[in-house]
Design a protein around this motif. Structure first.
Motif, PDB file in Angstrom:
ATOM      1  N   LEU A 148      14.436   5.352  -7.192  1.00  0.00           N
ATOM      2  CA  LEU A 148      13.755   6.548  -6.706  1.00  0.00           C
ATOM      3  C   LEU A 148      13.976   7.722  -7.658  1.00  0.00           C
ATOM      4  O   LEU A 148      15.017   7.816  -8.313  1.00  0.00           O
ATOM      5  N   ASP A 149      12.993   8.627  -7.715  1.00  0.00           N
ATOM      6  CA  ASP A 149      13.167   9.826  -8.529  1.00  0.00           C
ATOM      7  C   ASP A 149      14.188  10.731  -7.841  1.00  0.00           C
ATOM      8  O   ASP A 149      14.484  10.562  -6.648  1.00  0.00           O
ATOM      9  N   MET A 194      13.087  12.321  -4.389  1.00  0.00           N
ATOM     10  CA  MET A 194      13.014  11.362  -3.283  1.00  0.00           C
ATOM     11  C   MET A 194      14.400  10.821  -2.941  1.00  0.00           C
ATOM     12  O   MET A 194      14.714  10.589  -1.767  1.00  0.00           O
ATOM     13  N   GLU A 210       0.819  -1.214   0.000  1.00  0.00           N
ATOM     14  CA  GLU A 210       0.000   0.000   0.000  1.00  0.00           C
ATOM     15  C   GLU A 210       0.856   1.269   0.000  1.00  0.00           C
ATOM     16  O   GLU A 210       0.303   2.379   0.020  1.00  0.00           O
ATOM     17  N   LEU A 211       2.163   1.123  -0.039  1.00  0.00           N
ATOM     18  CA  LEU A 211       3.071   2.264   0.028  1.00  0.00           C
ATOM     19  C   LEU A 211       3.753   2.510  -1.312  1.00  0.00           C
ATOM     20  O   LEU A 211       3.951   1.588  -2.103  1.00  0.00           O
ATOM     21  N   SER A 212       4.148   3.758  -1.533  1.00  0.00           N
ATOM     22  CA  SER A 212       4.944   4.096  -2.711  1.00  0.00           C
ATOM     23  C   SER A 212       6.368   3.590  -2.510  1.00  0.00           C
ATOM     24  O   SER A 212       6.765   3.205  -1.395  1.00  0.00           O
ATOM     25  N   GLY A 213       7.161   3.620  -3.593  1.00  0.00           N
ATOM     26  CA  GLY A 213       8.547   3.174  -3.489  1.00  0.00           C
ATOM     27  C   GLY A 213       9.346   3.987  -2.497  1.00  0.00           C
ATOM     28  O   GLY A 213      10.145   3.447  -1.720  1.00  0.00           O
ATOM     29  N   GLY A 214       9.119   5.304  -2.488  1.00  0.00           N
ATOM     30  CA  GLY A 214       9.839   6.158  -1.554  1.00  0.00           C
ATOM     31  C   GLY A 214       9.459   5.882  -0.117  1.00  0.00           C
ATOM     32  O   GLY A 214      10.311   5.899   0.783  1.00  0.00           O
ATOM     33  N   MET A 215       8.168   5.605   0.125  1.00  0.00           N
ATOM     34  CA  MET A 215       7.720   5.287   1.478  1.00  0.00           C
ATOM     35  C   MET A 215       8.288   3.948   1.929  1.00  0.00           C
ATOM     36  O   MET A 215       8.692   3.785   3.088  1.00  0.00           O
ATOM     37  N   GLN A 216       8.340   2.990   1.025  1.00  0.00           N
ATOM     38  CA  GLN A 216       8.918   1.685   1.365  1.00  0.00           C
ATOM     39  C   GLN A 216      10.391   1.822   1.751  1.00  0.00           C
ATOM     40  O   GLN A 216      10.862   1.181   2.690  1.00  0.00           O
ATOM     41  N   LYS A 217      11.090   2.688   1.022  1.00  0.00           N
ATOM     42  CA  LYS A 217      12.510   2.898   1.340  1.00  0.00           C
ATOM     43  C   LYS A 217      12.657   3.519   2.729  1.00  0.00           C
ATOM     44  O   LYS A 217      13.561   3.172   3.494  1.00  0.00           O
TER      45      LYS A 217
END
Length: 248
Positions: free
Chosen positions: A167-168, A171, A136-143
């Motif tokens: 990541l972009d 982020m 349920e999280l974005s890649g940045g949140m997962q990191k």
């Protein structure tokens, strides 16, 4: 804190590490750079004891890592994995508190959850995120969750494996800044593997370049741009021609 002396490792006929000599001072951030397939991850795994070197020695505070008590040894480390490596079936807070909930010194769930939420706040995530699942999280949140897990047990040493991959740029900058802040706050010894030169400049106190199985150059990050070493110059400027291309 960590010293590598003549570390060697081969996989069949492929000689990955050909005599690595490196010192990682206590409380400093060392960043290892080098091309793909040069053995950076193998080096990290050798330090952690996940891969046994064929020769040489690795010491932590003067003690041979191959002779250390494994549980006590690994308890000193935190790790941010390249792909996040979160457990899909566990909620975010359970991922962050994974180590805290296991072993002889396991904490009660309520205490572990409280610590996890505190670490999530430290990496800029709201408490409501704690009960979500990684999907349920974005890649940045997962990191960020991965970073919170890496620091949850207040480790002395933290390893970061390609912390900004996928990541972009914005982020990636946020993650780099968080890593630097947290390492300084904790007074931790850090080792990072990365191809991202913006990460190198943001995170590093010292830099080491691994090439052809040995440390080609090492020094303070402030000397990185000025070094005349042709391998370093080719790598940091992304040039297609140079000594690295010539050996491929």
């Amino acid at each position: 804190m960590i010293t590598l002396t003549g570390v060697q490792k081969s996989f069949g006929a492929n000689r990955v590490l050909a005599g690595v000599n490196l010192t990682i001072p206590s409380g400093q951030s060392m960043v290892i750079i080098g091309g793909s397939g040069t053995g950076k991850s193998v080096l990290l795994k050798c330090i952690l004891g996940l891969v046994r070197p064929d020769g040489g020695q690795i010491t932590l505070d003067g003690q041979d890592v191959t002779k250390a008590d494994r549980d006590a040894f690994l308890a000193r480390f935190g790790m941010l994995f390249q792909g996040g490596a979160l457990f899909d079936s566990l909620r975010v807070w359970e991922n962050v508190a994974f180590r805290l909930l296991r072993g002889a010194k396991a904490l009660p769930k309520a205490d572990a959850r409280e610590i996890a939420i505190g670490k999530l706040r430290r990496v800029g995530l709201k408490p409501e995120v704690a009960d979500l699942f990684p999907a349920e999280l974005s890649g940045g949140m997962q990191k960020r969750v991965g970073l919170a897990r890496a620091i949850a047990a207040e480790p002395e040493i933290i390893f970061f494996d390609e912390p900004t991959t996928g990541l972009d740029p914005i982020m990636a900058g946020v993650i780099n800044e968080l890593i630097r802040e947290i390492v300084v706050e904790m007074g931790a010894t850090a080792m990072t593997i990365t191809h991202d030169m913006s990460s190198v400049r943001a995170i590093a106190d010292r830099v080491a370049m691994l090439h052809a199985g040995v440390i080609q150059w090492t020094g303070p990050v402030s000397e990185l741009d000025a070094t005349p070493d042709p391998y370093v110059q080719q790598f940091i400027h992304g040039r297609a021609t140079g000594p690295i291309a010539s050996v491929r």
